[in-house]
Scaffold this motif. Structure first.
Motif, mmCIF file in Angstrom:
data_model
loop_
_atom_site.group_PDB
_atom_site.id
_atom_site.type_symbol
_atom_site.label_atom_id
_atom_site.label_comp_id
_atom_site.label_asym_id
_atom_site.label_seq_id
_atom_site.Cartn_x
_atom_site.Cartn_y
_atom_site.Cartn_z
ATOM 1 N N ALA A 250 -12.142 87.754 -45.722
ATOM 2 C CA ALA A 250 -10.737 88.097 -45.885
ATOM 3 C C ALA A 250 -10.457 88.641 -47.275
ATOM 4 O O ALA A 250 -11.308 88.628 -48.169
ATOM 5 N N VAL A 254 -4.193 86.649 -47.204
ATOM 6 C CA VAL A 254 -4.927 85.888 -46.188
ATOM 7 C C VAL A 254 -6.045 85.090 -46.844
ATOM 8 O O VAL A 254 -6.260 83.914 -46.539
ATOM 9 N N ARG A 255 -6.730 85.740 -47.753
ATOM 10 C CA ARG A 255 -7.827 85.068 -48.458
ATOM 11 C C ARG A 255 -7.306 83.878 -49.273
ATOM 12 O O ARG A 255 -7.916 82.802 -49.287
ATOM 13 N N ARG A 257 -4.541 82.115 -48.716
ATOM 14 C CA ARG A 257 -4.138 81.034 -47.816
ATOM 15 C C ARG A 257 -5.347 80.274 -47.289
ATOM 16 O O ARG A 257 -5.331 79.045 -47.169
#
Length: 499
Positions: A250, A254-255, A257
């Motif tokens: 990711a 996103v990464r 999270r």
């Protein structure tokens, strides 16, 4: 396992609760220890995955490696650990005291820290982790293609020192809480199961209305009570592997999270063990302290102070392998430490001494007669040698001529000069020397000579224990290879694999 330990284990099984093996605490438990609860990546011996660290039980600090196969991130983890542990170690050197070593013209004044660091880990595997992490970091170079932050090798040197000290039974600078607990209590489970910290605490301090056996059984569920590390649970590894894989693929929010989810999952795995470490340390701390604990902690403080001076003046890391004289000196120290620790524990604790009575290395009885005016022929003049006679209700396996000591008067030498069976008991005549406040003729100062009716214990423990004298490293004889060249770290050291 000794006979008393076996009896205590059977009693624990019968009652459903751990049984005491001691009457006092035989290890120093600091008011402000540094706790380290580590996790490693499955399949690798020392690849750091996460750790909860700190000195405040309510505010643990989480360190994680979101990509544990990344060498750079591994060393960043070590840097973060160093940023927490090294100031703690340095803080122990803030206040010092002066003490004198040697006698006469050889006497020297030295500085000693008033505190020494104490690192607590959950179990014996935690000590092995500290040793491996020290080995993998203390020889790293701070220059060149494999350069690391200067704190990394410094931390490695201290971790190696702590791991080495942990081999000495009387040292309290690096302690595994599970071992500390099982040294003071016998559970109703096997020695292998005793490495499970949660189960040991459950046996000793079960919840209200439950037994230790039931509470320990409930800790076997990894969903309720995760492993104490450094190894992780196989079920958790599946979840973690999915998160790590998705994190690596990711990017952006996103990464981030996913990184937070990794941190949260690791914290959930570590927090129960963190709480258990503090709880276990509190259980041991609540026991009354043995008489020799403070003395052993003083030795720890002196060794710590000497090593801090060595690092400041020289800074050389310990080599991968001990050289001949260094190894021999260390082995002699270990043997002496084991002997002293066994003796001091027995002298401090009647429950420990009882084990030696069962093996015939000690006996207890009541003084039924004494002759405080007895003299024996000597070189230039007769020597004052009082005799006491002790009646023991149990068989005495020690023989005439054996040297013994009494915990009540440890500086007084005693020799068995007669053992006589009498009406189902044994009468033991003991010739005494020394321990009379430097007096060489009667009467004995009050308290230095056992009174009739006094209960006494005598043992062979601590008799004839002398630390071997070995040559300095530069005086190594040719038969052992001669003086070895000084160790110098090489580039190969810096490339050593983590696994």
């Amino acid at each position: 396992m000794s006979m008393l330990s076996t009896v205590a284990t059977l009693r624990a099984i019968q009652t459903g609760r751990a049984q005491p093996l001691t009457t006092v605490r035989h290890q120093h438990v600091d008011a402000r220890p540094f706790v380290l609860v580590p996790l490693t990546l499955a399949g690798e011996a020392c690849a750091p995955l996460a750790a909860l660290v700190g000195t405040d039980p309510e505010r643990p600090i989480l360190l994680t490696v979101r990509q544990p196969r990344d060498r750079v991130l591994r060393f960043r983890f070590v840097e973060e650990l160093a940023a927490l542990l090294l100031p703690y170690i340095a803080g122990c050197l803030d206040e010092t005291e002066t003490y004198t070593t040697g006698k006469g013209k050889g006497a020297q004044e030295r500085e000693c820290a008033l505190r020494a660091p104490q690192l607590l880990v959950p179990n014996g595997e935690g000590i092995a982790y500290v040793r491996r992490l020290g080995r993998l970091t203390r020889l790293r170079t701070t220059e060149g293609p494999h350069a690391v932050h200067p704190d990394v090798p410094t931390l490695g040197k201290w971790l190696t020192w702590l791991a080495n000290q942990a081999e000495f039974p009387g040292s309290s600078t690096l302690l595994a809480v599970s071992r500390m607990l099982t040294a003071h209590w016998a559970t109703g489970q096997s020695s292998t199961e005793d490495s499970h910290l949660a189960a040991v605490v459950a046996w000793i301090d079960p919840p209200e209305g439950s037994s230790g056996a039931v509470a320990a059984r409930e800790t076997e569920n990894p969903l309720v009570c995760p492993p104490a590390g450094p190894a992780t649970d196989a079920g958790f590894d599946v979840v973690l592997d999915d998160l790590l894989t998705r994190y690596a693929e990711a990017d952006g929010r996103v990464r981030e999270r996913l990184g937070e989810r990794i941190d949260s999952a690791l914290r959930e795995q570590l927090r129960p063990t963190w709480d258990l470490v503090w709880r276990g340390a509190g259980l041991v701390r609540a026991l009354p302290e043995g008489n020799h604990v403070e003395e052993r902690w003083t030795y720890d403080r002196r060794w710590f102070s000497d090593y801090a001076v060595y690092l400041e003046e020289h800074g050389h890391p310990q080599g991968k392998r001990d050289r001949a004289v260094g190894a021999a000196r260390r082995l002699a120290r270990l043997e002496d430490a084991v002997s002293r620790y066994q003796t001091e524990r027995a002298f401090d604790d009647p429950l420990v001494m009882a084990e030696y009575e069962l093996t015939g290395e000690a006996f207890t009885g009541t003084v039924v007669a004494r002759d405080g005016d007895r003299f024996v022929p000597g070189g230039k003049s007769p020597r004052w040698r009082p005799v006491i006679t002790v009646r023991s209700e149990h068989p005495v396996r020690l023989t005439v001529g054996a040297e013994v000591r009494s915990p009540a008067r440890p500086l007084q030498k005693a020799e068995i000069i007669d053992v006589t069976p009498y009406d189902g008991t044994h009468l033991v005549a003991l010739q005494l020397a020394g321990g009379f406040a430097s007096k060489r003729k009667p009467p004995a100062p009050p308290g230095t000579l056992a009174e009739v009716g006094e209960k006494v214990t005598y043992t062979v423990l601590g008799v004839g224990s002398v630390l071997a004298k070995l040559p300095a490293e530069e005086d190594t004889p040719w038969t052992h290879g001669g003086p070895p060249p000084p160790y110098e770290p090489t580039g190969e050291d810096a490339e050593e694999e983590w696994a």
